[in-house]
Design a protein around this motif. Structure first.
Motif, PDB file in Angstrom:
ATOM      1  N   MET A   1      -3.053  11.745  13.368  1.00  0.00           N
ATOM      2  CA  MET A   1      -2.350  10.640  14.008  1.00  0.00           C
ATOM      3  C   MET A   1      -2.325   9.441  13.074  1.00  0.00           C
ATOM      4  O   MET A   1      -3.260   9.218  12.322  1.00  0.00           O
ATOM      5  N   LEU A   2      -1.243   8.684  13.170  1.00  0.00           N
ATOM      6  CA  LEU A   2      -1.122   7.436  12.433  1.00  0.00           C
ATOM      7  C   LEU A   2      -1.349   6.302  13.425  1.00  0.00           C
ATOM      8  O   LEU A   2      -0.527   6.066  14.302  1.00  0.00           O
ATOM      9  N   ASN A   3      -2.481   5.638  13.314  1.00  0.00           N
ATOM     10  CA  ASN A   3      -2.826   4.544  14.218  1.00  0.00           C
ATOM     11  C   ASN A   3      -2.926   3.259  13.410  1.00  0.00           C
ATOM     12  O   ASN A   3      -3.765   3.155  12.516  1.00  0.00           O
ATOM     13  N   ILE A   4      -2.061   2.306  13.746  1.00  0.00           N
ATOM     14  CA  ILE A   4      -1.937   1.071  12.984  1.00  0.00           C
ATOM     15  C   ILE A   4      -2.375  -0.109  13.841  1.00  0.00           C
ATOM     16  O   ILE A   4      -1.923  -0.251  14.985  1.00  0.00           O
ATOM     17  N   VAL A   5      -3.217  -0.967  13.269  1.00  0.00           N
ATOM     18  CA  VAL A   5      -3.463  -2.273  13.857  1.00  0.00           C
ATOM     19  C   VAL A   5      -2.531  -3.221  13.127  1.00  0.00           C
ATOM     20  O   VAL A   5      -2.653  -3.410  11.910  1.00  0.00           O
ATOM     21  N   LEU A   6      -1.562  -3.786  13.844  1.00  0.00           N
ATOM     22  CA  LEU A   6      -0.656  -4.778  13.271  1.00  0.00           C
ATOM     23  C   LEU A   6      -1.215  -6.138  13.648  1.00  0.00           C
ATOM     24  O   LEU A   6      -1.300  -6.482  14.818  1.00  0.00           O
ATOM     25  N   PHE A   7      -1.607  -6.884  12.631  1.00  0.00           N
ATOM     26  CA  PHE A   7      -2.451  -8.055  12.809  1.00  0.00           C
ATOM     27  C   PHE A   7      -1.755  -9.290  12.255  1.00  0.00           C
ATOM     28  O   PHE A   7      -1.010  -9.216  11.293  1.00  0.00           O
ATOM     29  N   GLY A   8      -2.016 -10.412  12.850  1.00  0.00           N
ATOM     30  CA  GLY A   8      -1.498 -11.673  12.340  1.00  0.00           C
ATOM     31  C   GLY A   8      -1.501 -12.718  13.431  1.00  0.00           C
ATOM     32  O   GLY A   8      -1.634 -12.401  14.618  1.00  0.00           O
ATOM     33  N   GLU A 107      -8.707   7.954  14.858  1.00  0.00           N
ATOM     34  CA  GLU A 107      -9.239   6.661  14.414  1.00  0.00           C
ATOM     35  C   GLU A 107      -8.111   5.776  13.918  1.00  0.00           C
ATOM     36  O   GLU A 107      -6.978   6.239  13.749  1.00  0.00           O
ATOM     37  N   ILE A 108      -8.424   4.514  13.655  1.00  0.00           N
ATOM     38  CA  ILE A 108      -7.461   3.599  13.050  1.00  0.00           C
ATOM     39  C   ILE A 108      -7.217   4.059  11.617  1.00  0.00           C
ATOM     40  O   ILE A 108      -8.158   4.332  10.872  1.00  0.00           O
ATOM     41  N   SER A 109      -5.940   4.147  11.241  1.00  0.00           N
ATOM     42  CA  SER A 109      -5.565   4.548   9.884  1.00  0.00           C
ATOM     43  C   SER A 109      -5.542   3.354   8.945  1.00  0.00           C
ATOM     44  O   SER A 109      -5.968   3.458   7.796  1.00  0.00           O
ATOM     45  N   ILE A 110      -5.006   2.213   9.437  1.00  0.00           N
ATOM     46  CA  ILE A 110      -4.833   1.032   8.600  1.00  0.00           C
ATOM     47  C   ILE A 110      -4.661  -0.210   9.468  1.00  0.00           C
ATOM     48  O   ILE A 110      -4.130  -0.118  10.579  1.00  0.00           O
ATOM     49  N   MET A 111      -5.152  -1.329   8.961  1.00  0.00           N
ATOM     50  CA  MET A 111      -4.837  -2.628   9.551  1.00  0.00           C
ATOM     51  C   MET A 111      -3.865  -3.307   8.592  1.00  0.00           C
ATOM     52  O   MET A 111      -4.178  -3.500   7.416  1.00  0.00           O
ATOM     53  N   LEU A 112      -2.688  -3.632   9.093  1.00  0.00           N
ATOM     54  CA  LEU A 112      -1.683  -4.375   8.339  1.00  0.00           C
ATOM     55  C   LEU A 112      -1.712  -5.811   8.835  1.00  0.00           C
ATOM     56  O   LEU A 112      -1.401  -6.067   9.995  1.00  0.00           O
ATOM     57  N   ALA A 113      -2.104  -6.734   7.958  1.00  0.00           N
ATOM     58  CA  ALA A 113      -2.243  -8.140   8.348  1.00  0.00           C
ATOM     59  C   ALA A 113      -1.083  -8.943   7.791  1.00  0.00           C
ATOM     60  O   ALA A 113      -0.949  -9.104   6.572  1.00  0.00           O
ATOM     61  N   LEU A 114      -0.209  -9.435   8.681  1.00  0.00           N
ATOM     62  CA  LEU A 114       0.907 -10.285   8.278  1.00  0.00           C
ATOM     63  C   LEU A 114       0.387 -11.691   8.014  1.00  0.00           C
ATOM     64  O   LEU A 114      -0.172 -12.331   8.909  1.00  0.00           O
ATOM     65  N   GLU A 115       0.557 -12.167   6.793  1.00  0.00           N
ATOM     66  CA  GLU A 115       0.047 -13.475   6.376  1.00  0.00           C
ATOM     67  C   GLU A 115       1.202 -14.481   6.335  1.00  0.00           C
ATOM     68  O   GLU A 115       2.161 -14.288   5.585  1.00  0.00           O
ATOM     69  N   VAL A 116       1.101 -15.538   7.151  1.00  0.00           N
ATOM     70  CA  VAL A 116       2.140 -16.569   7.244  1.00  0.00           C
ATOM     71  C   VAL A 116       1.468 -17.930   7.357  1.00  0.00           C
ATOM     72  O   VAL A 116       0.500 -18.085   8.103  1.00  0.00           O
ATOM     73  N   GLU A 117       1.998 -18.923   6.626  1.00  0.00           N
ATOM     74  CA  GLU A 117       1.438 -20.274   6.661  1.00  0.00           C
ATOM     75  C   GLU A 117       1.635 -20.907   8.037  1.00  0.00           C
ATOM     76  O   GLU A 117       2.596 -20.625   8.754  1.00  0.00           O
ATOM     77  N   GLU A 118       0.744 -21.817   8.390  1.00  0.00           N
ATOM     78  CA  GLU A 118       0.704 -22.418   9.722  1.00  0.00           C
ATOM     79  C   GLU A 118       1.991 -23.161  10.090  1.00  0.00           C
ATOM     80  O   GLU A 118       2.477 -23.040  11.218  1.00  0.00           O
ATOM     81  N   GLU A 119       2.556 -23.933   9.178  1.00  0.00           N
ATOM     82  CA  GLU A 119       3.784 -24.685   9.502  1.00  0.00           C
ATOM     83  C   GLU A 119       4.939 -23.747   9.823  1.00  0.00           C
ATOM     84  O   GLU A 119       5.747 -24.016  10.707  1.00  0.00           O
ATOM     85  N   TYR A 160     -14.018  -6.784   9.579  1.00  0.00           N
ATOM     86  CA  TYR A 160     -14.419  -5.507  10.177  1.00  0.00           C
ATOM     87  C   TYR A 160     -13.668  -4.351   9.509  1.00  0.00           C
ATOM     88  O   TYR A 160     -14.266  -3.346   9.128  1.00  0.00           O
ATOM     89  N   TYR A 161     -12.341  -4.504   9.371  1.00  0.00           N
ATOM     90  CA  TYR A 161     -11.534  -3.436   8.779  1.00  0.00           C
ATOM     91  C   TYR A 161     -11.661  -3.395   7.261  1.00  0.00           C
ATOM     92  O   TYR A 161     -11.539  -2.326   6.664  1.00  0.00           O
ATOM     93  N   GLN A 162     -11.943  -4.528   6.627  1.00  0.00           N
ATOM     94  CA  GLN A 162     -12.232  -4.519   5.193  1.00  0.00           C
ATOM     95  C   GLN A 162     -13.473  -3.668   4.934  1.00  0.00           C
ATOM     96  O   GLN A 162     -13.521  -2.910   3.964  1.00  0.00           O
ATOM     97  N   GLY A 163     -14.465  -3.778   5.819  1.00  0.00           N
ATOM     98  CA  GLY A 163     -15.690  -2.994   5.688  1.00  0.00           C
ATOM     99  C   GLY A 163     -15.451  -1.501   5.808  1.00  0.00           C
ATOM    100  O   GLY A 163     -16.256  -0.692   5.343  1.00  0.00           O
ATOM    101  N   GLN A 164     -14.342  -1.114   6.451  1.00  0.00           N
ATOM    102  CA  GLN A 164     -13.983   0.308   6.578  1.00  0.00           C
ATOM    103  C   GLN A 164     -12.927   0.721   5.546  1.00  0.00           C
ATOM    104  O   GLN A 164     -12.405   1.832   5.598  1.00  0.00           O
ATOM    105  N   ASN A 165     -12.583  -0.203   4.638  1.00  0.00           N
ATOM    106  CA  ASN A 165     -11.524   0.028   3.641  1.00  0.00           C
ATOM    107  C   ASN A 165     -10.187   0.378   4.294  1.00  0.00           C
ATOM    108  O   ASN A 165      -9.447   1.224   3.799  1.00  0.00           O
ATOM    109  N   LYS A 166      -9.891  -0.294   5.418  1.00  0.00           N
ATOM    110  CA  LYS A 166      -8.640  -0.038   6.137  1.00  0.00           C
ATOM    111  C   LYS A 166      -7.749  -1.275   6.204  1.00  0.00           C
ATOM    112  O   LYS A 166      -6.710  -1.254   6.854  1.00  0.00           O
TER     113      LYS A 166
END
Length: 192
Positions: A1-8, A107-119, A160-166
């Motif tokens: 399974m492909l399980n993605i945490v889409l984060f941001g 399990e979670i396959s990957i966490m994809l973290a969308l990085e965007v500035e506050e303004e 948390y996900y960095q510690g799992q290399n995800k």
């Protein structure tokens, strides 16, 4: 399974990118925001309890969030995978999600973290409020609080996900197609 945490943070584009991921990979999109709104609309007991937190721009307590999400995951008998949009928001939720998925032999396959500035986030949320009518996007004070809550309480889940290399950081600035391509490239790299 492909399980993605889409984060941001709020306004990073998680919903937009989830639609594209769902279409390409045939994953089930689980947005805690959508789950909460459905419970609110149907005036469930869980929804009414969640409303007291959401109206203030605060996080809904872990136990309540996990119960709602678990019910959604268990509705699907043979999924290809899930996109978790807006979840987990705390390390306790990440651990609970790992436990839930382990009980389903995945399990979670990957966490994809969308990085965007506050303004940029503020501009996007105010624009979204005009289109969607969402009250939590129309009030500058609530937006500020939501971003602060994200920075203080949610952003640490990256560790948390960095510690799992995800963990994978995705630049969330640019046109929608460019951001989508960055995400697809990251997924190709884990599937290679």
């Amino acid at each position: 399974m492909l399980n993605i945490v889409l984060f941001g943070p709020p306004g990073a584009g998680k919903g937009t990118q989830s639609e594209r991921l769902t279409e390409k990979f045939k994953l089930i999109h689980l947005s805690t925001g959508d789950v909460f709104r459905a419970n609110l609309k149907n005036e469930t007991a869980l929804g009414e309890l969640a409303r007291t937190y959401m109206d203030k721009g605060q996080l809904v307590p872990d136990e309540l969030t996990i119960e709602m999400l678990k019910a959604e995951v268990l509705k699907h008998s043979s999924p290809i995978g899930f996109i978790f949009d807006g979840f987990p928001r705390t390390n306790a939720q990440a651990i609970a999600l790992d436990d839930l998925l382990a009980s389903l032999n995945t399990e979670i396959s990957i966490m994809l973290a969308l990085e965007v500035e506050e303004e940029e986030l503020k501009k996007r949320l105010l624009a979204r409020a005009e289109q969607s009518g969402r009250a939590d996007d129309a009030d500058a004070a609530i937006i500020e609080n939501r971003i602060a809550v994200y920075n203080n309480e949610t952003a640490p889940v990256k560790t948390y996900y960095q510690g799992q290399n995800k963990f994978t950081s995705i630049q969330g600035i640019g046109n929608i197609d460019e951001i989508t391509q960055r995400i697809f490239t990251a997924l190709e790299n884990i599937q290679a």
